[in-house]
Design an enzyme around this catalytic site. Structure first.
Site, PDB file in Angstrom:
ATOM      1  N   GLN A 125       1.001  -1.184   0.051  1.00 58.11           N
ATOM      2  CA  GLN A 125      -0.089   0.004  -0.029  1.00 58.11           C
ATOM      3  C   GLN A 125       1.006   1.368   0.086  1.00 58.11           C
ATOM      4  O   GLN A 125       1.972   1.348   0.282  1.00 58.11           O
ATOM      5  CB  GLN A 125      -0.968   0.103   1.114  1.00 58.11           C
ATOM      6  N   ASP A 245     -13.202   5.110   6.223  1.00 51.59           N
ATOM      7  CA  ASP A 245     -12.748   4.185   5.251  1.00 51.59           C
ATOM      8  C   ASP A 245     -13.157   4.646   3.626  1.00 51.59           C
ATOM      9  O   ASP A 245     -14.532   5.071   3.666  1.00 51.59           O
ATOM     10  CB  ASP A 245     -13.131   2.782   5.229  1.00 51.59           C
ATOM     11  N   GLU A 258     -13.140  -2.185   0.191  1.00 49.04           N
ATOM     12  CA  GLU A 258     -12.366  -1.115   0.917  1.00 49.04           C
ATOM     13  C   GLU A 258     -11.027  -0.651   0.104  1.00 49.04           C
ATOM     14  O   GLU A 258     -10.159  -1.674   0.174  1.00 49.04           O
ATOM     15  CB  GLU A 258     -12.080  -1.258   2.530  1.00 49.04           C
TER      16      GLU A 258
END
Length: 344
Positions: A125, A245, A258
């Site tokens: 990420q 989120d 998500e």
């Protein structure tokens, strides 16, 4: 979440072209994100020393992969879960001015994940963090930041369409903001995942606010560690939480996905309150927590954006293993192969 096999799934890109597309998406999005939030890239660790309080504790039950270090007398290090707290320390170390920040490529191993379309042992990420002023610790600043990130997502989707015209855009023009308590009141008899999916399908893209604080049903919408996101401060809308989120509707899997967990970070008061709420006040003695409680660390906002999940969504893939190399159960590999889902 169990394995989802979409009906009549057909890959829109060959594996070879997929690799080219992944590179384009990652290069384009990180530049768009850095421009939108005034971020510069920094180098990040794969592991940190145990016992410092720097690692992300996620929901508090996931085990970090750890190992002894011979050169340090067998002190133990642990592979990061994310860099939520490490980044805030770096903002202070680099003396980064308000409304500027940093981002990095974060790689992690989460050995306790249940493996399915969205969850892998390997996590990649973009972890980002921005210095803010104490006066920015409010819902308006949070929403403005989310909208900048969402704009970068839509720009990336347009780039994908320009390069691969048979992958048509799906994101709506605007992202919708909803508090987790509002979602609970609208769908009181449904599970968390069911509520998320209904809202994501209705709006296309939502930012779900207030992840971590107890809701009116006596439960949090989802778990969140007590020492980075501020989920306990009452916001201008009368609900609790300055975090949330980014959740998108995935028409391939026909469920919500998500993409990012993020939020304004705790100040000293919120940290004390949240440590007490989670019954882990002893963490106040850890090095990171001492720095925060003493006022040494700046106010900040930050989060993580899943690289593989973003590529999966943008390329309209059915499984995260189509855009990253990892390990999967043999029966999952075979089931995917039979459905035309080829894992890397």
């Amino acid at each position: 979440m169990s394995l989802i096999i979409p009906k009549k799934y057909k890959q829109k890109l060959t594996p070879e072209t997929t690799e080219v597309a992944i590179k384009k998406i990652k290069e384009f999005f990180q530049l768009s994100l850095s421009e939108a939030l005034n971020l510069r890239r920094v180098t990040a660790p794969l592991f940190v020393l145990s016992g410092t309080g720097l690692n992300d504790d996620l929901n508090g039950v996931e085990r970090a992969v750890n190992f002894p270090i011979k050169a340090l007398g067998d002190k133990r290090a642990e592979v990061v879960h994310s860099l939520a707290k490490w980044k805030r320390v770096k903002l202070h170390a680099y003396d980064i001015a308000p409304h500027y920040g940093l981002y990095t490529d974060m790689n992690a191993i989460r050995a306790d994940e249940d493996l399915d379309n969205l969850h892998s042992l390997y996590v990649d990420q973009w972890d980002w963090e921005q210095t803010i002023l104490p006066s920015d610790r409010n819902l308006a600043y949070l929403k403005a930041t989310v909208e900048k990130i969402y704009s970068a997502l839509r720009k990336t989707e347009r780039m994908v369409y320009e390069n691969f015209p048979h992958i048509t855009p799906r994101l709506p023009e605007h992202i919708t903001f909803i508090h987790s308590e509002e979602l609970l009141r609208e769908y009181p008899d449904l599970s968390r995942d069911e509520r998320e999916s209904l809202a994501a399908k209705k709006y296309g893209a939502i930012f779900l606010i207030g992840i971590g604080e107890q809701l009116s049903n006596g439960e949090p919408h989802d778990g969140r560690a007590p020492d980075y996101d501020d989920w306990s401060t009452k916001n201008e809308d009368g609900y609790y939480g300055l975090n949330g989120d980014i959740i998108l509707w995935d028409s391939v899997l026909e469920r919500s996905i998500e993409i990012s967990s993020m939020g304004i970070r705790v100040d000293a008061d919120a940290l004390r309150r949240q440590l007490k709420s989670r019954g882990c006040e002893e963490r106040a003695q850890l090095a990171f927590h001492k720095k925060l409680l003493s006022g040494e660390l700046p106010s900040s906002i930050g989060g993580g954006i899943g690289q593989s999940r973003l590529c999966m969504f943008m390329l309209q893939k059915a499984h995260i293993g189509e855009v990253q190399a990892s390990i999967w159960p043999e029966e999952q590999i075979l089931a995917c192969h039979d459905a035309g889902i080829e894992l890397l």
